[in-house]
Design a protein around this motif. Structure first.
Motif, short mmCIF file in Angstrom:
data_model
loop_
_atom_site.label_atom_id
_atom_site.label_comp_id
_atom_site.label_asym_id
_atom_site.label_seq_id
_atom_site.Cartn_x
_atom_site.Cartn_y
_atom_site.Cartn_z
N ALA A 42 -3.29 3.47 8.29
CA ALA A 42 -3.62 2.17 8.87
C ALA A 42 -2.91 1.98 10.19
O ALA A 42 -3.49 1.49 11.17
CB ALA A 42 -3.24 1.05 7.90
N HIS A 74 -8.86 -3.71 9.53
CA HIS A 74 -8.73 -3.75 8.07
C HIS A 74 -10.00 -4.42 7.53
O HIS A 74 -10.17 -5.63 7.66
CB HIS A 74 -7.50 -4.55 7.65
CG HIS A 74 -6.20 -3.96 8.08
ND1 HIS A 74 -5.66 -4.19 9.32
CD2 HIS A 74 -5.33 -3.15 7.43
CE1 HIS A 74 -4.51 -3.56 9.43
NE2 HIS A 74 -4.29 -2.91 8.30
N GLU A 75 -10.86 -3.66 6.93
CA GLU A 75 -12.14 -4.19 6.48
C GLU A 75 -11.97 -5.14 5.30
O GLU A 75 -11.27 -4.83 4.33
CB GLU A 75 -13.10 -3.06 6.09
CG GLU A 75 -14.51 -3.53 5.81
CD GLU A 75 -15.47 -2.37 5.60
OE1 GLU A 75 -16.56 -2.39 6.20
OE2 GLU A 75 -15.11 -1.45 4.84
N ASP A 76 -12.61 -6.30 5.38
CA ASP A 76 -12.60 -7.24 4.26
C ASP A 76 -13.49 -6.68 3.16
O ASP A 76 -14.67 -6.39 3.41
CB ASP A 76 -13.10 -8.61 4.73
CG ASP A 76 -12.84 -9.69 3.70
OD1 ASP A 76 -13.26 -9.53 2.53
OD2 ASP A 76 -12.23 -10.71 4.07
N LEU A 94 -2.22 -12.01 2.02
CA LEU A 94 -3.37 -11.78 2.89
C LEU A 94 -4.16 -13.07 3.03
O LEU A 94 -4.35 -13.78 2.05
CB LEU A 94 -4.29 -10.69 2.32
CG LEU A 94 -3.77 -9.25 2.34
CD1 LEU A 94 -4.80 -8.31 1.71
CD2 LEU A 94 -3.44 -8.78 3.75
N SER A 124 -4.59 4.03 12.74
CA SER A 124 -5.86 3.43 13.13
C SER A 124 -5.65 2.28 14.09
O SER A 124 -6.36 2.14 15.09
CB SER A 124 -6.61 2.93 11.88
OG SER A 124 -7.78 2.26 12.23
N LYS A 164 -17.75 -5.36 2.88
CA LYS A 164 -17.62 -3.90 3.00
C LYS A 164 -18.93 -3.25 3.41
O LYS A 164 -19.99 -3.51 2.82
CB LYS A 164 -17.13 -3.30 1.67
CG LYS A 164 -16.84 -1.80 1.75
CD LYS A 164 -16.24 -1.32 0.44
CE LYS A 164 -15.98 0.18 0.47
NZ LYS A 164 -15.05 0.56 1.54
N THR A 174 0.84 -1.18 0.00
CA THR A 174 0.00 0.00 0.00
C THR A 174 0.88 1.23 0.00
O THR A 174 2.06 1.20 0.33
CB THR A 174 -0.91 0.01 1.23
OG1 THR A 174 -0.09 -0.16 2.39
CG2 THR A 174 -1.92 -1.10 1.18
N GLU A 183 3.07 -4.20 7.94
CA GLU A 183 2.61 -3.64 6.68
C GLU A 183 1.88 -4.72 5.88
O GLU A 183 2.44 -5.77 5.58
CB GLU A 183 3.79 -3.09 5.87
CG GLU A 183 4.48 -1.90 6.52
CD GLU A 183 5.58 -1.32 5.64
OE1 GLU A 183 5.73 -1.80 4.50
OE2 GLU A 183 6.28 -0.40 6.09
N ALA A 189 -2.53 -4.28 -0.21
CA ALA A 189 -3.94 -4.08 -0.50
C ALA A 189 -4.57 -5.41 -0.89
O ALA A 189 -3.90 -6.29 -1.46
CB ALA A 189 -4.11 -3.07 -1.62
N ALA A 249 -13.49 -7.99 9.32
CA ALA A 249 -12.19 -7.31 9.33
C ALA A 249 -11.10 -8.32 9.63
O ALA A 249 -11.37 -9.44 10.08
CB ALA A 249 -12.19 -6.19 10.37
#
Length: 439
Positions: free
Chosen positions: A11, A312-314, A288, A14, A318, A3, A41, A44, A307
Motif C-alpha cells: 500500500a 485504497h479501494e472501498d 476507517l 502504491s 469494488k 494490515t 497505516e 483493513a 477509493a
C-alpha cells in the motif's frame, strides 16, 4: 487489527508511486506533493464492527467553558442560539451566524441524525433557517447588537459579502441579495442565481461559500447525497464536489471532485492555496476512513466513492472504477476517523503567538460511528514554509468523560479582524470567543 506487513508495504509503495505520478502529470507544486502522508497505516475494512454511539448533549453548566492552551482566554460571545453552525465576518466587522440544522430532505429511508440519534423525520421542521447579525461596537468581545438579518431561508450555511451583494448558500441553491455595509436587516427578496442538489446523508445539506482572492470567482462546496453512493451514482450529480462559478451564478464548472463532504474551505495565507476540510465515509470500522485537510488541486479527484486516502479501494464499490481508484490523490493531513472535521479557518492575524501564524484551525463536530467518542474539539495544524505539520489540540473540554455525555459540539471556526477566534457550538447554542490573554 492492522494490515499485514506485506500489505502495508504494498500500500505504501502504491501511494508513493501515485504521488510521483501526480507530481509528473498534474500542476501540483513540489511543496504540495511533499506534504502527502505516504506512511499512514490503515487497518483493513471491517477490522472492527461499525458502531452506533451517539453522544448525549448536556449543555454547558454555569461557569464552565471549553479549555484553550495557556495564554488564551475563552468567553461566551453569544448564547441561547438555535443550532449556530457557521460564522462569517463581513469586511466592515459585522458578524453573521447561520442558524440551521438537519431536516427531512426527500430521501425515503430513515437516516440517523448524528446529533441526537433520532430519526431525521422526527426532527423535520425544527431548523431556525435564519441568519443572525452581531455587532461589537465597543470592540470588547461582547456584542451590543443582535438582530435577525435574514429569515425564512432553507437550511442556510455559507455566507459571503462580495461588492454590493450578500450571498447565502441554502441547501437547494445560492441566493444573492442587494446589500449595503452596515445594514441590520434584509427584507427585499433575493434572487436564486444557482440551483443546487438539496439535502444529503446525515448533515450533508450544508453548502459553503468562498470567494477567490481577487473576488472574480465563488467556490461552492456540495457534499455527497449518501454515505458511499448506495442510492446509485446518478443520485450524486454535481455532488461531492467543489464547484466554481462567476459572481452572477454563471460559468459553473467542477473545480475538484471525489470530496465526500468538503465543508470548510479557506486560502492558506502564505501560498494562496485553496484548502478544504473533508468529512469522510462511515461504516467501515472504528479507524476507517480518516477525515482530512488537504490542498485542493484544480481538476483533481480525491476518491469518493470508489477509493479513500489514496488508492485504497472501498470494498462496497469494488471493481467499478479502477481508473478513478488509481487517480485518487493522497490528502495532506489525516484528522482521525469519524471526527466529523467540518470547520476550517487559517490564522492570518498577529494577535496570537507566532506559532499560530498561517496555520489552520479545524472544528471537529464529533463521532457517532465509532465505539469510543472522538473529535468534539478544535485542532490546530501548524504550517512551516507553506507545508502543514501534525494536528494538535487547541480547544478541548467538550467531552464529559464517560464515552456518552458531551457539553457541546464545535463546528464552524472564524478568525476575526481583531485576531480573536470564534467557534460555533451548534449543539449547545453557543458561540465561543478565544482571545490571547492580556499580559
Amino acid at each position: 487489527m492492522k494490515t499485514t506487513t506485506s500489505l502495508l508495504t504494498a500500500a505504501a509503495l502504491s501511494v508513493t508511486l501515485l504521488a510521483c505520478n501526480q507530481k509528473k502529470e498534474s500542476n501540483q507544486t513540489e511543496d504540495a506533493v511533499a506534504t502527502a502522508d505516504t506512511t499512514l497505516e490503515l487497518p483493513a475494512p471491517y477490522a472492527t464492527k461499525s458502531a452506533k454511539n451517539f453522544s448525549n448533549v448536556l449543555g454547558w453548566p454555569t461557569g464552565k467553558t471549553p479549555q484553550a492552551p495557556a495564554g488564551f482566554t475563552v468567553t461566551a460571545f453569544a448564547q441561547d442560539l438555535k443550532s449556530p453552525r457557521w460564522i462569517y465576518e463581513a469586511p466592515n466587522g459585522d458578524i453573521f451566524v447561520a442558524e440551521a440544522n438537519t431536516e427531512q430532505n426527500g430521501i425515503k429511508e430513515d437516516v440517523i441524525n448524528a446529533v441526537s440519534g433520532k430519526k431525521r423525520s422526527q426532527r423535520s421542521g425544527t431548523s431556525a433557517n435564519r441568519i443572525t447579525l452581531f455587532r461589537d461596537t465597543n470592540k470588547d468581545g461582547k456584542p451590543d447588537l443582535k438582530e435577525t438579518f435574514l429569515a425564512g431561508l432553507n437550511q442556510p450555511f455559507g455566507m459571503l459579502v462580495l461588492g454590493d451583494h450578500f450571498y447565502v448558500a441554502n441547501t437547494d441553491g445560492l441566493m444573492r441579495y442587494d446589500y449595503k455595509a452596515g445594514q441590520t436587516k434584509i427584507t427585499a427578496p433575493g434572487k436564486k442565481i444557482l440551483n443546487l442538489p438539496a439535502g444529503g446523508y446525515n448533515n450533508h445539506w450544508t453548502r459553503n461559500l468562498l470567494a477567490s482572492p481577487d473576488g472574480k470567482k465563488i467556490y461552492v462546496s456540495v457534499g455527497s447525497g449518501s454515505n458511499v453512493a448506495e442510492h446509485g451514482i446518478d443520485n450524486e450529480k454535481r455532488r461531492a464536489n467543489i464547484l466554481e462559478i462567476n459572481p452572477d451564478g454563471t460559468g459553473e464548472r467542477i473545480y475538484a471532485s471525489g470530496l465526500r463532504n468538503p465543508v470548510g474551505m479557506d486560502w492558506q495565507p502564505a501560498t494562496k492555496t485553496l484548502y478544504a476540510a473533508v468529512n469522510e465515509r462511515d461504516e467501515l470500522g472504528d479507524e476507517l476512513v480518516p477525515d482530512y485537510m488537504t490542498s485542493v488541486k484544480e481538476g483533481a479527484f480525491y476518491g469518493w466513492p470508489y477509493a479513500y486516502f489514496g488508492p485504497h479501494e472501498d470494498p462496497r464499490r469494488k471493481g467499478e472504477r479502477p481508473d478513478l481508484v488509481q487517480k485518487t490523490i493522497v490528502p495532506d493531513v489525516p484528522l482521525g476517523s469519524h471526527t466529523a472535521s467540518l470547520g476550517l479557518a487559517f490564522y492570518d492575524k498577529t494577535a496570537f503567538p507566532e506559532k499560530y501564524r498561517n496555520g489552520a484551525f479545524i472544528g471537529q463536530h464529533g463521532s457517532w460511528n465509532r465505539s469510543q467518542l472522538v473529535g468534539y474539539k478544535v485542532v490546530f495544524v501548524p504550517f512551516e514554509n507553506g507545508k502543514p505539520g501534525k494536528p494538535e489540540d487547541f480547544l478541548t473540554g467538550f467531552l464529559g468523560g464517560n464515552n456518552k455525555d458531551v457539553y457541546g459540539r464545535p463546528v464552524g471556526v472564524t478568525v476575526l479582524s481583531d485576531g480573536s477566534v470564534l467557534v460555533a457550538d451548534d449543539a449547545a447554542g453557543h458561540i465561543w470567543r478565544v482571545s490571547a490573554s492580556k499580559s
